[in-house]
Every structure is written in structure tokens, then in C-alpha cells.
Motif scaffolding. Structure first.
Motif, PDB file in Angstrom:
ATOM      1  N   GLY A 121       0.803  -1.216   0.000  1.00 38.41           N
ATOM      2  CA  GLY A 121       0.000   0.000   0.000  1.00 38.41           C
ATOM      3  C   GLY A 121       0.831   1.259   0.000  1.00 38.41           C
ATOM      4  N   ASP A 122       2.108   1.097   0.229  1.00 36.06           N
ATOM      5  CA  ASP A 122       3.008   2.254   0.312  1.00 36.06           C
ATOM      6  C   ASP A 122       3.901   2.391  -0.907  1.00 36.06           C
ATOM      7  OD1 ASP A 122       4.272   4.360   2.106  1.00 36.06           O
ATOM      8  OD2 ASP A 122       6.028   3.083   1.746  1.00 36.06           O
ATOM      9  N   ILE A 123       3.966   1.359  -1.732  1.00 37.95           N
ATOM     10  CA  ILE A 123       5.054   1.270  -2.700  1.00 37.95           C
ATOM     11  C   ILE A 123       4.986   2.325  -3.800  1.00 37.95           C
ATOM     12  CG2 ILE A 123       3.971  -0.381  -4.300  1.00 37.95           C
ATOM     13  CD1 ILE A 123       6.863  -1.817  -4.069  1.00 37.95           C
ATOM     14  N   VAL A 124       3.801   2.796  -4.134  1.00 35.93           N
ATOM     15  CA  VAL A 124       3.676   3.895  -5.088  1.00 35.93           C
ATOM     16  C   VAL A 124       3.352   5.193  -4.356  1.00 35.93           C
ATOM     17  CG1 VAL A 124       2.410   4.799  -7.082  1.00 35.93           C
ATOM     18  CG2 VAL A 124       2.954   2.361  -6.955  1.00 35.93           C
ATOM     19  N   ALA A 125       2.453   5.103  -3.371  1.00 32.99           N
ATOM     20  CA  ALA A 125       2.030   6.307  -2.652  1.00 32.99           C
ATOM     21  C   ALA A 125       3.195   6.994  -1.952  1.00 32.99           C
ATOM     22  CB  ALA A 125       0.939   5.942  -1.652  1.00 32.99           C
ATOM     23  N   ALA A 126       4.190   6.218  -1.525  1.00 40.26           N
ATOM     24  CA  ALA A 126       5.338   6.821  -0.847  1.00 40.26           C
ATOM     25  C   ALA A 126       6.076   7.786  -1.773  1.00 40.26           C
ATOM     26  CB  ALA A 126       6.289   5.734  -0.359  1.00 40.26           C
ATOM     27  N   GLU A 127       6.083   7.466  -3.074  1.00 36.64           N
ATOM     28  CA  GLU A 127       6.747   8.354  -4.032  1.00 36.64           C
ATOM     29  C   GLU A 127       6.008   9.693  -4.089  1.00 36.64           C
ATOM     30  OE1 GLU A 127       9.498   7.483  -5.300  1.00 36.64           O
ATOM     31  OE2 GLU A 127       9.544   5.287  -5.552  1.00 36.64           O
ATOM     32  N   ASP A 128       4.675   9.637  -3.982  1.00 42.04           N
ATOM     33  CA  ASP A 128       3.899  10.878  -3.942  1.00 42.04           C
ATOM     34  C   ASP A 128       4.177  11.635  -2.651  1.00 42.04           C
ATOM     35  OD1 ASP A 128       1.993  11.022  -6.349  1.00 42.04           O
ATOM     36  OD2 ASP A 128       1.714   8.966  -5.666  1.00 42.04           O
ATOM     37  N   GLY A 129       4.176  10.885  -1.546  1.00 47.37           N
ATOM     38  CA  GLY A 129       4.391  11.521  -0.256  1.00 47.37           C
ATOM     39  C   GLY A 129       5.755  12.185  -0.144  1.00 47.37           C
ATOM     40  N   ASN A 130       6.761  11.547  -0.755  1.00 48.65           N
ATOM     41  CA  ASN A 130       8.129  12.093  -0.684  1.00 48.65           C
ATOM     42  C   ASN A 130       8.437  13.054  -1.820  1.00 48.65           C
ATOM     43  OD1 ASN A 130       8.628  10.467   1.585  1.00 48.65           O
ATOM     44  ND2 ASN A 130       9.273   8.731   0.308  1.00 48.65           N
ATOM     45  N   GLY A 131       7.485  13.190  -2.751  1.00 54.36           N
ATOM     46  CA  GLY A 131       7.705  14.093  -3.883  1.00 54.36           C
ATOM     47  C   GLY A 131       8.735  13.591  -4.873  1.00 54.36           C
ATOM     48  N   THR A 132       8.919  12.263  -4.950  1.00 54.22           N
ATOM     49  CA  THR A 132       9.958  11.699  -5.821  1.00 54.22           C
ATOM     50  C   THR A 132       9.397  11.066  -7.089  1.00 54.22           C
ATOM     51  OG1 THR A 132       9.850   9.635  -4.554  1.00 54.22           O
ATOM     52  CG2 THR A 132      11.524  11.239  -3.900  1.00 54.22           C
ATOM     53  N   LEU A 133       8.066  11.005  -7.212  1.00 55.11           N
ATOM     54  CA  LEU A 133       7.492  10.304  -8.365  1.00 55.11           C
ATOM     55  C   LEU A 133       7.860  10.983  -9.677  1.00 55.11           C
ATOM     56  CD1 LEU A 133       5.786   7.963  -9.301  1.00 55.11           C
ATOM     57  CD2 LEU A 133       3.762   9.421  -9.131  1.00 55.11           C
ATOM     58  N   LYS A 134       7.756  12.303  -9.717  1.00 56.63           N
ATOM     59  CA  LYS A 134       8.082  13.016 -10.952  1.00 56.63           C
ATOM     60  C   LYS A 134       9.525  12.751 -11.363  1.00 56.63           C
ATOM     61  CE  LYS A 134       8.094  17.586 -13.118  1.00 56.63           C
ATOM     62  NZ  LYS A 134       7.777  19.028 -12.924  1.00 56.63           N
ATOM     63  N   THR A 135      10.396  12.693 -10.373  1.00 55.03           N
ATOM     64  CA  THR A 135      11.815  12.466 -10.670  1.00 55.03           C
ATOM     65  C   THR A 135      12.053  11.097 -11.293  1.00 55.03           C
ATOM     66  OG1 THR A 135      12.462  13.878  -8.821  1.00 55.03           O
ATOM     67  CG2 THR A 135      14.124  12.349  -9.666  1.00 55.03           C
ATOM     68  N   ILE A 136      11.462  10.053 -10.692  1.00 53.84           N
ATOM     69  CA  ILE A 136      11.737   8.709 -11.207  1.00 53.84           C
ATOM     70  C   ILE A 136      11.045   8.461 -12.544  1.00 53.84           C
ATOM     71  CG2 ILE A 136      12.028   7.799  -8.882  1.00 53.84           C
ATOM     72  CD1 ILE A 136       9.327   6.416  -9.191  1.00 53.84           C
ATOM     73  N   LEU A 137       9.980   9.241 -12.828  1.00 50.15           N
ATOM     74  CA  LEU A 137       9.292   9.057 -14.108  1.00 50.15           C
ATOM     75  C   LEU A 137       9.948   9.825 -15.253  1.00 50.15           C
ATOM     76  CD1 LEU A 137       5.504   9.139 -13.109  1.00 50.15           C
ATOM     77  CD2 LEU A 137       6.968   7.159 -13.557  1.00 50.15           C
ATOM     78  N   THR A 138      10.877  10.685 -14.940  1.00 48.07           N
ATOM     79  CA  THR A 138      11.511  11.480 -15.985  1.00 48.07           C
ATOM     80  C   THR A 138      12.975  11.101 -16.185  1.00 48.07           C
ATOM     81  OG1 THR A 138      11.976  13.189 -14.328  1.00 48.07           O
ATOM     82  CG2 THR A 138       9.991  13.461 -15.677  1.00 48.07           C
TER      83      THR A 138
END
Length: 275
Positions: free
Chosen positions: A88-105
């Protein structure tokens, strides 16, 4: 380095390292190790024990019964919770830490990142299950010996075959665990909130358990996930009853695969340009 040059297995190893750096990973694994120890300590401290469940009468006769009794009780809340904690944390944590945009680019395609996260979550879920069973087997064997089991049909099983069947029971048990993992991944992807994903996954699991005890809904009980956690018992009958195991496999797939497909579609189409 272009996105296409990064193998998915490399991203998978990144995801495993992320899990290894998170406290919640060790909380689940710690309890997977601790609960068999607590169960055995309670047996040693008191002459009583579990009643009315498979292998309850054998817990002091063979240590191989310890993990099987643990699997029965673990289905109620333990494994759904341990699984949801990480999945339950494995994707949402990226949102919470603000790192999703970084790993997707950077350096990898979105589908690679999502597939790596799925396999990392499944690896953790199975790892926690395997640790629970191995801990119960080893500790049970130390205190009560590795004597052969008596099958649910009343026939003796050799020690070697008993160990093999405990391993098979673990694999059968993994089917509904993977389904719960898939539900948690979907909620993690769509809610973008770890707490919401974990709590909702657990609530859905408990809701299905509640539906399973309502007499008027007996007709749906065989197709609910909680029922699939008991499919392993078919292996411990003589002859082996493969029906529940086959049903657990396809029912778990019916729950899990659409969740993963939905989560995948949401993930690859997600607009992260706003941060």
C-alpha cells in the motif's frame, strides 16, 4: 543513458533497496518472526492450546504442525496487514516524498518502473510468508521435534513428505496473499496516500471475512479471498484434494489481475507535470 538501456531487473533491484531502507518493511518481517515464537512460548507456558482448527491437536506432537496452525490464524488479519503495509506504500510513498516526478523522468520507461514495483511488492509479500513458515517450522522442531504429521484424513505422513507438504501449503497460501498485494498496489497507485491504501486494503479484507460468515451469503463464500487462505488444507488430505487449491489460484487471479491492470493503466497515463 536512454530509458531503453536500463533493464527492468536493475529497476527491480532499486525497488528492493528502497524496501530495505524502510522501517515498515522490517516491522512486517519482525512480526513474521516474532509471532511463531510467541505462539510456542504460550504453548510452553500453559497446557491449553488452540481448539477446533486443523492440526490444533498436533501442536505438541510435532513441530511441523506449528506453521500450519499459524497459517490458519494468520489469514484473519496478520498477513493482509503485513502485505498492505508495504504494497500500500510502494507507489504512494513516491507521492508523499515528492519523488514520483523524478523517477518518471529519468532513465527508464514507466511500465518498467511499475513492473519493478509490482515484483518488489510480491517479493516482500512472499518473503514475509516464507519467513513466518520457516520460523514456525524451525522453532516448532526445536521444541517439539520434527516428527511426522498425521494428515487431515487421519493417515500418517513421513517426515520428508510432511516437510514437502508444508512447503506446498506455503505456495498455495501465497495465491490469496498476492491478490491482497495487488489490491494494495491499486489503492496505493490511485489514492496516492499510503495510510488510505493500507487501511482500505485491511478493511476490504475484513469486509470479505464478514461476508463469509453470513449464512444467507453462503453461495459467495467459495469465491471470497479469505476462503482461499484455507485452500492449503487440501494438500494435507489423503488423497490430496486439488479442488480448493485450483479454485484459490483462479479466484486470486480474478481479484488480483484486474487490480494490477487498473493500477498499471493509471500509472502509465498519469500526468506528473504539476509535481
Amino acid at each position: 543513458m536512454s530509458a531503453a538501456t536500463v533493464p527492468t531487473r536493475t529497476i527491480y533491484s532499486w525497488e528492493l533497496r528502497k524496501l530495505a531502507a524502510q522501517k515498515r518493511t522490517y516491522i512486517g518481517l519482525g512480526f513474521a518472526l516474532l509471532i511463531p515464537l510467541i505462539f510456542i512460548a504460550s504453548l510452553l507456558a500453559d497446557s491449553g492450546g488452540p481448539e477446533g482448527i486443523p492440526f490444533a491437536d498436533s501442536v505438541r506432537e510435532s513441530g511441523l504442525a506449528i506453521p500450519l496452525v499459524g497459517l490458519f490464524f494468520g489469514a484473519f488479519w496478520f498477513f493482509p496487514l503485513v502485505t498492505a503495509l508495504v504494497a500500500g506504500d510502494i507507489v504512494a510513498a513516491e507521492d508523499g516524498n515528492g519523488t514520483l516526478k523524478t523517477i518518471l523522468t529519468r532513465s527508464a520507461d514507466r511500465w518498467q518502473i511499475f513492473v519493478a514495483k509490482i515484483f518488489a511488492a510480491l517479493t516482500y509479500s512472499f518473503g514475509a510468508l516464507a519467513l513466518f513458515v520457516v520460523a514456525g517450522t524451525v522453532l516448532g522442531g526445536i521444541f517439539y521435534g520434527f516428527d511426522p504429521l498425521v494428515s487431515l484424513s487421519g493417515t500418517p505422513i513421513s517426515m520428508e513428505r510432511s516437510l514437502l507438504l508444508v512447503g506446498g501449503a506455503t505456495l498455495a497460501y501465497a495465491c490469496p496473499i498476492f491478490a491482497v498485494t495487488s489490491i494494495a498496489i491499486l489503492l496505493s497507485t490511485t489514492t496516492k496516500n499510503s495510510a488510505a491504501a493500507v487501511v482500505t486494503t485491511l478493511m476490504l479484507s475484513l469486509l470479505m471475512q464478514l461476508l463469509g460468515i453470513i449464512a444467507a451469503l453462503d453461495f459467495i463464500r467459495p469465491y471470497l479471498l479469505p476462503q482461499q487462505f484455507n485452500a492449503w488444507q487440501g494438500l494435507l488430505r489423503e488423497p490430496i484434494d486439488w479442488g480448493p487449491i485450483v479454485r484459490a489460484a483462479w479466484v486470486s487471479a480474478v481479484f488480483g489481475l484486474p487490480c494490477l491492470a487498473w493500477a498499471f493503466t493509471h500509472f502509465v497515463r498519469r500526468d506528473v507535470t504539476g509535481g
